[in-house]
Design a protein around this motif. Structure first.
Motif, short mmCIF file in Angstrom:
data_model
loop_
_atom_site.label_atom_id
_atom_site.label_comp_id
_atom_site.label_asym_id
_atom_site.label_seq_id
_atom_site.Cartn_x
_atom_site.Cartn_y
_atom_site.Cartn_z
N SER A 30 -3.14 4.86 3.06
CA SER A 30 -2.88 4.02 1.88
C SER A 30 -2.51 2.60 2.30
O SER A 30 -2.93 1.62 1.67
CB SER A 30 -1.76 4.66 1.06
OG SER A 30 -1.50 3.92 -0.11
N ILE A 31 -1.71 2.49 3.35
CA ILE A 31 -1.34 1.16 3.87
C ILE A 31 -2.56 0.43 4.43
O ILE A 31 -2.77 -0.76 4.16
CB ILE A 31 -0.23 1.30 4.94
CG1 ILE A 31 1.07 1.81 4.29
CG2 ILE A 31 0.02 -0.03 5.65
CD1 ILE A 31 2.13 2.19 5.29
N ASP A 32 -3.37 1.16 5.19
CA ASP A 32 -4.57 0.54 5.78
C ASP A 32 -5.52 0.05 4.68
O ASP A 32 -6.14 -1.01 4.81
CB ASP A 32 -5.29 1.56 6.66
CG ASP A 32 -4.50 1.88 7.93
OD1 ASP A 32 -3.59 1.13 8.29
OD2 ASP A 32 -4.80 2.94 8.55
N ALA A 33 -5.65 0.83 3.62
CA ALA A 33 -6.57 0.47 2.55
C ALA A 33 -6.15 -0.81 1.83
O ALA A 33 -6.98 -1.52 1.26
CB ALA A 33 -6.69 1.61 1.56
N ALA A 34 -4.84 -1.07 1.84
CA ALA A 34 -4.32 -2.25 1.13
C ALA A 34 -4.31 -3.49 2.00
O ALA A 34 -4.06 -4.59 1.51
CB ALA A 34 -2.91 -1.96 0.63
N SER A 35 -4.56 -3.32 3.30
CA SER A 35 -4.48 -4.48 4.21
C SER A 35 -5.80 -5.25 4.27
O SER A 35 -6.83 -4.77 3.85
CB SER A 35 -4.08 -4.00 5.60
OG SER A 35 -5.07 -3.15 6.12
N GLY A 49 0.79 -1.21 0.00
CA GLY A 49 0.00 0.00 0.00
C GLY A 49 0.83 1.27 0.00
O GLY A 49 0.29 2.36 -0.18
N ALA A 50 2.16 1.13 0.19
CA ALA A 50 3.02 2.31 0.27
C ALA A 50 3.89 2.48 -0.97
O ALA A 50 4.87 3.23 -0.93
CB ALA A 50 3.91 2.23 1.51
#
Length: 425
Positions: free
Chosen positions: A420-425, A384-385
């Motif tokens: 962005s990281i949270d959205a990809a997890s 996500g990063a």
């Protein structure tokens, strides 16, 4: 349901033991990489050498430019047809590893020897405790200095082995003043996450934590942007408009190559490329300046790229054997040179040492010196990063042009990166 199935399948792939017995029957491996034609020709020669020693193994090459490579890899991975062996970049490593698509290379340790690599360098290929990739090249970040310009304008450099940030800034101001503004003293940090991470480590911080979340504080990011504003105000660097105009230029059009700037922060492995692009200048490279409260071990050897293998490979032992050849056979060192960066394997550096030009030797020596001062490898870029550099550039520009204060830009950057990281997890 489809997404859940993919996740579960990925987890299963990553945890299953693999058969490390080499086959005596004919085996075909696919191998993928990105790069220019020179890299492709070098790699094809290496494949010929490998095939000559292992007549039952055929390696089918797949290569593309940077953008095409990742588009194709995403497609083949989704289709369950990932190449057996792949060149990998740090920014995408965790994304693929966390989906269980990469082979845990510890499971093929009977055919893959990683003992030549330092523990810190090897750890940079680990995601969540498993060895998902083996670094090909690894080098620190440094300050490239156009010695020709400093000599031309009669500006003495401080001792770069011990220089402070104050001395660094003074030298930049003196060069800019002596040249009548024709030359800027230092180029601004830019968009790269590498120098931001070095800055963070100098201040006892880090970009990401071992939990895969953003670890850097908004205050550290703000101080990074503020340092650039301080350089502009002091007359050590060009204006925000100059930075924006040159941001994103190709290497041969960069200010350090055209003689428009005296110092710039670069990955040390790029030194030879800059010198080749500007033969009329003499460059040297130095460690980052420090302050009395700078944390030790802030440097680290960042992998230029990796070799990885597919968790779905039907021939994991042969894939491990190919990676072992690519990372340990010194004939490969002679073929590849420094095209993939300063070699991570010291034996590769030794194999090349007799034929090095002065600048490549300088990069090798600097890397070896920094290896003795480096700290542990930082946590890899989380899933996500991958757009972190775009974010750095955007908030950097907003801070430089006064659209946001450094404090507000730092806070917004950290929040967006975490979302962005949270959205990809």
């Amino acid at each position: 349901m489809a997404a859940a199935t993919l996740v579960l399948a990925g987890c299963g792939i990553g945890s299953n033991p693999v058969d490390v017995e080499l086959s005596k029957d004919p085996v075909t491996l696919t191998m993928a990489w990105w790069g220019a034609d020179a890299r492709t020709q070098q790699t094809l020669e290496a494949i010929k050498l490998f095939e000559s020693e292992h007549p039952n193994i055929k390696v089918e090459p797949q290569y593309a430019d940077w953008n095409g490579y990742w588009d194709r890899l995403a497609t083949t991975t989704a289709a369950g047809d990932m190449p057996d062996v792949m060149q990998f970049d740090e920014v995408y490593l965790a994304s693929y590893a966390n989906r269980g698509t990469l082979l845990d290379l510890q499971k093929v340790s009977s055919v893959l020897d990683t003992s030549a690599l330092s523990p810190d360098t090897l750890d940079s290929g680990r995601v969540g405790g498993t060895l998902d990739a083996v670094p090909i090249g690894a080098a620190p970040n440094g300050v490239i200095i156009n010695k020709t310009l400093f000599d031309q304008y009669g500006v003495a450099l401080p001792d770069t082995a011990t220089w402070t940030w104050e001395q660094f800034t003074q030298a930049a101001v003196q060069l800019q003043t002596a040249s009548g503004g024709k030359v800027n003293g230092v180029s601004l940090f830019g968009n790269d996450a590498f120098p931001l991470n070095i800055w963070a480590r100098q201040h006892g911080d880090q970009l990401y934590g071992s939990d895969g979340k953003v670890a850097i504080s908004p205050e550290t990011v703000a101080s990074y942007f503020q340092r650039e504003l301080d350089w502009i105000k002091a007359g050590a660097s060009g204006s925000a408009s100059e930075w924006a105009e040159g941001n994103g230029n190709t290497l041969d059009q960069s200010d350090i190559v055209t003689g428009r700037v005296g110092m710039m922060f670069i990955p040390a492995g790029s030194l030879t490329s800059y010198q080749s692009a500007a033969p009329k200048f003499t460059y040297v490279i130095a460690n980052w300046p420090t302050d009395p409260d700078t944390k030790p071990g802030f440097q680290y050897l960042k992998p230029s790229m990796y070799w990885a293998a597919s968790a779905r490979s039907e021939h994991p032992a042969e894939a491990g054997l190919l990676i072992n050849f690519l990372t340990n056979d010194t004939r490969v060192a002679k073929l590849f040179g420094v095209d993939r960066g300063v070699p991570a394997n010291p034996k590769f550096r030794d194999a090349l040492s007799a034929d090095l030009d002065a600048n490549t030797k300088m990069a090798f020596d600097f890397t070896a010196a920094m290896a003795t001062e480096s700290g542990p490898a930082p946590a890899p870029t989380p899933n996500g990063a991958s757009d972190v550099q775009t974010m750095i550039g955007r908030y950097n520009q907003q801070a430089l042009f006064g659209q946001l204060s450094p404090e507000d830009a730092g806070k917004a950057f950290v929040e967006e990166l975490q979302r962005s990281i949270d959205a990809a997890s």
